[in-house]
Design a protein around this motif. Structure first.
Motif, PDB file in Angstrom:
ATOM      1  N   SER A   1       6.298  -6.815  -0.555  1.00 51.20           N
ATOM      2  CA  SER A   1       4.978  -7.384  -0.846  1.00 51.20           C
ATOM      3  C   SER A   1       3.868  -6.466  -0.351  1.00 51.20           C
ATOM      4  O   SER A   1       2.779  -6.917  -0.012  1.00 51.20           O
ATOM      5  CB  SER A   1       4.838  -8.773  -0.204  1.00 51.20           C
ATOM      6  OG  SER A   1       5.048  -8.709   1.197  1.00 51.20           O
ATOM      7  N   SER A   2       4.148  -5.170  -0.301  1.00 52.18           N
ATOM      8  CA  SER A   2       3.204  -4.188   0.227  1.00 52.18           C
ATOM      9  C   SER A   2       2.093  -3.873  -0.768  1.00 52.18           C
ATOM     10  O   SER A   2       2.301  -3.891  -1.982  1.00 52.18           O
ATOM     11  CB  SER A   2       3.957  -2.902   0.569  1.00 52.18           C
ATOM     12  OG  SER A   2       3.070  -1.833   0.804  1.00 52.18           O
ATOM     13  N   TYR A   3       0.921  -3.549  -0.230  1.00 54.39           N
ATOM     14  CA  TYR A   3      -0.197  -3.072  -1.044  1.00 54.39           C
ATOM     15  C   TYR A   3      -0.331  -1.548  -0.972  1.00 54.39           C
ATOM     16  O   TYR A   3      -1.327  -0.985  -1.427  1.00 54.39           O
ATOM     17  CB  TYR A   3      -1.514  -3.690  -0.582  1.00 54.39           C
ATOM     18  CG  TYR A   3      -1.668  -5.166  -0.904  1.00 54.39           C
ATOM     19  CD1 TYR A   3      -0.927  -5.762  -1.908  1.00 54.39           C
ATOM     20  CD2 TYR A   3      -2.557  -5.955  -0.188  1.00 54.39           C
ATOM     21  CE1 TYR A   3      -1.067  -7.109  -2.200  1.00 54.39           C
ATOM     22  CE2 TYR A   3      -2.713  -7.305  -0.479  1.00 54.39           C
ATOM     23  CZ  TYR A   3      -1.965  -7.875  -1.478  1.00 54.39           C
ATOM     24  OH  TYR A   3      -2.108  -9.216  -1.764  1.00 54.39           O
ATOM     25  N   MET A   4       0.652  -0.880  -0.384  1.00 60.75           N
ATOM     26  CA  MET A   4       0.552   0.564  -0.222  1.00 60.75           C
ATOM     27  C   MET A   4       0.566   1.265  -1.583  1.00 60.75           C
ATOM     28  O   MET A   4       1.091   0.740  -2.573  1.00 60.75           O
ATOM     29  CB  MET A   4       1.710   1.091   0.636  1.00 60.75           C
ATOM     30  CG  MET A   4       3.078   0.991  -0.013  1.00 60.75           C
ATOM     31  SD  MET A   4       4.441   1.473   1.087  1.00 60.75           S
ATOM     32  CE  MET A   4       4.236   3.243   1.104  1.00 60.75           C
ATOM     33  N   VAL A   5      -0.022   2.455  -1.627  1.00 55.34           N
ATOM     34  CA  VAL A   5       0.055   3.279  -2.822  1.00 55.34           C
ATOM     35  C   VAL A   5       1.529   3.648  -3.027  1.00 55.34           C
ATOM     36  O   VAL A   5       2.197   4.100  -2.109  1.00 55.34           O
ATOM     37  CB  VAL A   5      -0.800   4.556  -2.660  1.00 55.34           C
ATOM     38  CG1 VAL A   5      -0.594   5.481  -3.853  1.00 55.34           C
ATOM     39  CG2 VAL A   5      -2.269   4.187  -2.503  1.00 55.34           C
ATOM     40  N   GLY A   6       2.035   3.427  -4.228  1.00 57.21           N
ATOM     41  CA  GLY A   6       3.445   3.724  -4.485  1.00 57.21           C
ATOM     42  C   GLY A   6       4.377   2.708  -3.873  1.00 57.21           C
ATOM     43  O   GLY A   6       5.488   3.052  -3.439  1.00 57.21           O
ATOM     44  N   ALA A   7       3.965   1.439  -3.836  1.00 60.62           N
ATOM     45  CA  ALA A   7       4.835   0.389  -3.294  1.00 60.62           C
ATOM     46  C   ALA A   7       6.155   0.330  -4.045  1.00 60.62           C
ATOM     47  O   ALA A   7       7.202   0.019  -3.474  1.00 60.62           O
ATOM     48  CB  ALA A   7       4.131  -0.961  -3.373  1.00 60.62           C
ATOM     49  N   ILE A   8       6.103   0.606  -5.345  1.00 60.89           N
ATOM     50  CA  ILE A   8       7.293   0.788  -6.169  1.00 60.89           C
ATOM     51  C   ILE A   8       7.051   2.014  -7.036  1.00 60.89           C
ATOM     52  O   ILE A   8       5.925   2.528  -7.101  1.00 60.89           O
ATOM     53  CB  ILE A   8       7.595  -0.443  -7.059  1.00 60.89           C
ATOM     54  CG1 ILE A   8       6.396  -0.758  -7.974  1.00 60.89           C
ATOM     55  CG2 ILE A   8       7.968  -1.650  -6.214  1.00 60.89           C
ATOM     56  CD1 ILE A   8       6.664  -1.865  -8.991  1.00 60.89           C
ATOM     57  N   GLY A   9       8.078   2.493  -7.705  1.00 55.80           N
ATOM     58  CA  GLY A   9       7.886   3.642  -8.579  1.00 55.80           C
ATOM     59  C   GLY A   9       9.193   4.096  -9.192  1.00 55.80           C
ATOM     60  O   GLY A   9      10.274   3.718  -8.733  1.00 55.80           O
TER      61      GLY A   9
END
Length: 395
Positions: free
Chosen positions: A133-141
């Motif tokens: 549930s992260s808001y980080m850049v590139g949380a998924i990819g």
């Protein structure tokens, strides 16, 4: 060698068949699906991790009470394995390794960006499907195809929610408050950018994680005198403390929480909605939606305790429901590639919120982000209104 009579032979066969049947029953009873949870279970962010754990436990309990999760021609009981990652990168790494040692190949969490950063290398090495549930850049990819997103990032819902808040409260300047690590800076920059694009003068103020005295920060905010203060990337305990100290310092502006904390930390810090002139917040699930109300009612009935107030709870309850459907379709909880492929093929659906979809291609390069709706809540002149449901389109 003494020959058995026909009667004795039949009796022996019956005993052997009975034993075989009992062995089959025992094997069915021992059939287990392992679902992990990684998140902060202690410290200022504990409300998030405990809510994620409660969501997974509830999804498992709902399946188990119906006889277990369908796995091919048998049904298996779902067992939860959890780890307190303490909202740190080392904790995330340790969580991946612990779950691997228990044979867990799919997990709810990590919850926050520091944990995702630590979990990711181990999750790749250990072969673990995860819903963060992260808001980080590139949380998924596309470089991490076993990672899924349990909710949407600020860029998805941010413009609409900021526009609605700005129209209501007429603020022209804002300070975005965030911890000075990746968990705060990534999301803080995203939010500041969204506010700026909406015509709001946005500045950022960072603080050291684990701070307990927010008096100096409250003083700096008072000197800057912004129309609004955005606290969405702060852990719940920090948001409560800053709200209290801001109001004690005499702040009269608007407060915003367009992130995972929800309304509870700010309302606790203020001492109730009547103490607030203006407050708006994102609910990562629309808490006044009939489906979410029913979800919490069922949780109380099945788990014999009230549902967590954290808005993270419905997010992971819904994500776990989808994840278990993927495991069932794959007919395995031990083959991460097969589970991930089954998840990509299914149309996400919840008994509480109906059909959803996948998105993420535009922002992350991969459609592995769930699109269950979010909510927008407001306190206007001391009165708390109903949370509005905001639908999220699939891609």
């Amino acid at each position: 060698m003494k020959r058995l009579s026909v009667k004795a032979t039949m009796h022996l066969l019956a005993v052997l068949l009975s034993a075989a049947g009992m062995t089959g029953v025992a094997a069915a009873q021992e059939c287990e699906v392992k679902l992990g949870v990684v998140g902060p279970m202690s410290g200022s962010a504990a409300a998030w991790g405990l809510a994620a754990k409660a969501g997974a436990e509830f999804a498992a309990a709902m399946v188990n009470k119906d006889g277990g999760l369908s796995m091919g021609d048998r049904k298996c009981q779902v067992k939860i394995y959890s780890f307190d990652s303490q909202y740190t990168a080392p904790g995330g790494a340790a969580g991946s390794n612990y779950l691997a040692s228990e044979g867990v190949r799919i997990t709810m969490g990590p919850v926050g960006s520091p944990e995702v950063t630590g979990f990711r290398p181990g999750g790749t090495r250990n072969g673990q499907v995860s819903f963060n549930s992260s808001y980080m850049v590139g949380a998924i990819g596309p470089d991490n195809p076993l990672e899924f997103h349990a909710l949407q990032a600020p860029q998805t819902w941010g413009p609409e929610l900021v526009k609605a808040a700005q129209e209501q409260f007429k603020f022209k300047s804002i300070i975005v408050i965030a911890p000075n690590d990746q968990g705060g800076t990534d999301a803080g920059k995203q939010l500041a950018g969204i506010y700026s694009k909406s015509g709001v003068e946005a500045n950022s103020e960072y603080y050291q994680r684990a701070t307990t005295n927010f008096g100096p920060l409250a003083t700096r905010i008072m000197i800057a005198n912004p129309d609004a203060v955005e606290m969405s990337t702060m852990p719940p305990g920090d948001a409560t403390n800053l709200t209290r100290q801001l109001l004690e310092a005499g702040y009269q502006g608007v407060l915003g929480v367009l992130g995972g904390a929800g309304s509870t930390p700010v309302l606790q810090g203020a001492g109730g909605p009547e103490k607030l002139k203006g407050f708006y917040w994102l609910e990562t699930s629309p808490v006044d939606h009939p489906g979410i109300i029913k979800l919490k009612e069922d949780f109380a009935a099945v788990m014999k305790t009230p549902a967590p107030e954290s808005p993270v709870f419905p997010v992971f309850a819904l994500a776990a429901e989808v994840a278990l459907k993927g495991v069932s379709d794959a007919a395995t909880d031990q083959d991460p590639e097969k589970i991930a492929e089954a998840l990509r093929k299914l149309a996400p659906e919840s008994r509480y919120m109906g059909k959803a979809g996948w998105r993420g291609k535009t922002l992350y390069g991969i459609n592995q982000e769930l699109t269950f709706p979010v909510g927008l809540g407001m306190v206007i002149d001391g009165k708390k209104g109903a949370v509005k449901t905001v639908e999220i389109p699939a891609e």
